[in-house]
Design an enzyme around this catalytic site. Sequence first.
Site, PDB file in Angstrom:
ATOM      1  CE  LYS A   1      16.586  -7.714  -2.239  1.00  0.00           C
ATOM      2  NZ  LYS A   1      15.538  -7.700  -1.534  1.00  0.00           N
TER       3      LYS A   1
ATOM      4  CE  LYS B   1      13.162 -14.466  -3.443  1.00  0.00           C
ATOM      5  NZ  LYS B   1      13.197 -13.953  -2.264  1.00  0.00           N
TER       6      LYS B   1
ATOM      7  CE  LYS C   1       5.708  -6.631  -7.974  1.00  0.00           C
ATOM      8  NZ  LYS C   1       4.222  -7.371  -8.480  1.00  0.00           N
TER       9      LYS C   1
HETATM   10  P1  TYM Z   1       8.625  -9.666   1.026  1.00  0.00           P
HETATM   11  O1  TYM Z   1       7.751  -8.293   1.128  1.00  0.00           O
HETATM   12  O2  TYM Z   1       9.841  -9.716   0.287  1.00  0.00           O
HETATM   13  O3  TYM Z   1       7.751 -10.873   1.216  1.00  0.00           O
HETATM   14  C1  TYM Z   1       6.630 -10.887   1.980  1.00  0.00           C
HETATM   15  C2  TYM Z   1       6.583 -12.365   2.216  1.00  0.00           C
HETATM   16  O4  TYM Z   1       6.464 -13.323   1.200  1.00  0.00           O
HETATM   17  C3  TYM Z   1       7.259 -14.207   1.215  1.00  0.00           C
HETATM   18  N1  TYM Z   1       7.591 -14.675  -0.198  1.00  0.00           N
HETATM   19  C4  TYM Z   1       7.455 -15.965  -0.754  1.00  0.00           C
HETATM   20  N2  TYM Z   1       6.954 -17.197  -0.206  1.00  0.00           N
HETATM   21  C5  TYM Z   1       7.241 -18.197  -0.991  1.00  0.00           C
HETATM   22  N3  TYM Z   1       7.563 -18.121  -2.173  1.00  0.00           N
HETATM   23  C6  TYM Z   1       8.170 -17.015  -2.815  1.00  0.00           C
HETATM   24  N4  TYM Z   1       8.350 -16.913  -4.027  1.00  0.00           N
HETATM   25  C7  TYM Z   1       8.087 -15.956  -1.947  1.00  0.00           C
HETATM   26  N5  TYM Z   1       8.405 -14.634  -2.339  1.00  0.00           N
HETATM   27  C8  TYM Z   1       8.066 -13.867  -1.171  1.00  0.00           C
HETATM   28  C9  TYM Z   1       8.351 -13.734   2.005  1.00  0.00           C
HETATM   29  O5  TYM Z   1       8.971 -14.806   2.502  1.00  0.00           O
HETATM   30  C10 TYM Z   1       7.569 -12.965   3.123  1.00  0.00           C
HETATM   31  O6  TYM Z   1       7.180 -13.790   3.914  1.00  0.00           O
HETATM   32  N6  TYM Z   1      12.072  -8.987   4.975  1.00  0.00           N
HETATM   33  C11 TYM Z   1      10.657  -9.298   4.526  1.00  0.00           C
HETATM   34  C12 TYM Z   1       9.498  -8.211   4.880  1.00  0.00           C
HETATM   35  C13 TYM Z   1       9.591  -8.023   6.527  1.00  0.00           C
HETATM   36  C14 TYM Z   1       9.194  -8.720   7.571  1.00  0.00           C
HETATM   37  C15 TYM Z   1       9.444  -8.072   8.918  1.00  0.00           C
HETATM   38  C16 TYM Z   1       9.002 -10.136   7.640  1.00  0.00           C
HETATM   39  C17 TYM Z   1      10.302  -6.685   7.410  1.00  0.00           C
HETATM   40  N7  TYM Z   1       9.895  -7.004   8.660  1.00  0.00           N
HETATM   41  C18 TYM Z   1       9.178  -8.821  10.164  1.00  0.00           C
HETATM   42  C19 TYM Z   1       8.384 -10.774   8.977  1.00  0.00           C
HETATM   43  C20 TYM Z   1       8.605 -10.077  10.030  1.00  0.00           C
HETATM   44  C21 TYM Z   1      10.374  -9.103   3.117  1.00  0.00           C
HETATM   45  O7  TYM Z   1      11.345  -8.492   2.440  1.00  0.00           O
HETATM   46  O8  TYM Z   1       9.483  -9.794   2.756  1.00  0.00           O
END
Ligand code: TYM
Length: 334
Positions: free
Chosen positions: A114, A197, A200
């Site tokens: 990023k 992947k 968004k």
């Molecule tokens: P975020 O908001 O980007 O995504 C939420 C969840 O969706 C999963 N994900 C995917 N899984 C499979 N294929 C894809 N293309 C794909 N895109 C997204 C992500 O792995 C995630 O599980 N950093 C985290 C948010 C967070 C978090 C936490 C997660 C903040 N605190 C504590 C777990 C525990 C994030 O940006 O997820």
Amino acid sequence: MSKERILSGIQPTGGSFHLGNYLGALKQWVDLQESHDAFYCVVDLHAITVQVDPKILRERSLTSTAQLLALGLDPAKCSLFMQSHVPAHNQLGWVMECLTGFGEAGRMTQFKDKSQKSGADRTVVGLFTYPILQAADILLYQAKYVPVGEDQRQHIELTRDLGQRFNSTYKDIFTIPEAYITKAAAKINDLQDPSAKMSKTNSSPAGVVDILDAPEVNAKKIKSAVTDTGREIKFDSAEKPGVSNLLTIHSALSGKSIADLESEFAGKGYGDLKGAVAEVVVEYFRPVRERTMELLKDPAELTKILKVGADKANTVAEDTLKKVYDAMGLIPRA
Ligand code: TYM
């Protein structure tokens, strides 16, 4: 025996969650609330690492809550809350920042990707410390498992390292969590670029299936998905990433095994597969979309649910934070 604790979070980015979010993580959230002591948060503090219009952030936070409920989270079975409603996340976040090496944080691949894209001047410090706040999110709840997609593995590793470091430096307080990643749908790929992947921020709109989008929009996107050379419908992620991605999506939503789908589509063309996947996706999310719209008509009810969740979360989080401060020598307020 008491249930094992789990925690996970999702950013309220975009007006809708996408298919990758659902298959990689949210589907497991719904399943695991039955068997685990589950805490799920909408990580609004993580979402402000990119600038977002306040009105839009407000809307997205409520839409995220409504969607999670529409997808099957049940406030009677899990604690659903907004991260910013539990101040201990920031408080433990600071403690964790004081335990993290600069180089260690700099090695996080999501940060590297990023920040490289936007350039150093447009990269905020919050993006750098983002995984450390995530570690605090998890460690506060003494979570044993963290259901996430494959892209979060490195952040969970950092969380484990920080938890272990605290435990060995000060006192054995934290449960060391494990990533809970389902093999079958750990990474859903972009429909237009099946080597990347679904995301968004990185994908083109045509590559992402938003679960709240109109059925005809999603059907069109899936029917326009990029497929591979050759004609055979076979799972082979190296040689046939496009077809494999579509088979993964179908299988995860329909419950049919990949082998069964391969036989069902033997002798048929890519168009048949795309048509079938479009139908499965559209029918699966049609009621979710309707239910989300319904829930959004009563924002007061949504905020009430979030308050109950935050109250439960606060009790657990405050207890951990108190132990942490005490172990580090911060004296309590009289
Ligand atoms: P975020 O908001 O980007 O995504 C939420 C969840 O969706 C999963 N994900 C995917 N899984 C499979 N294929 C894809 N293309 C794909 N895109 C997204 C992500 O792995 C995630 O599980 N950093 C985290 C948010 C967070 C978090 C936490 C997660 C903040 N605190 C504590 C777990 C525990 C994030 O940006 O997820």
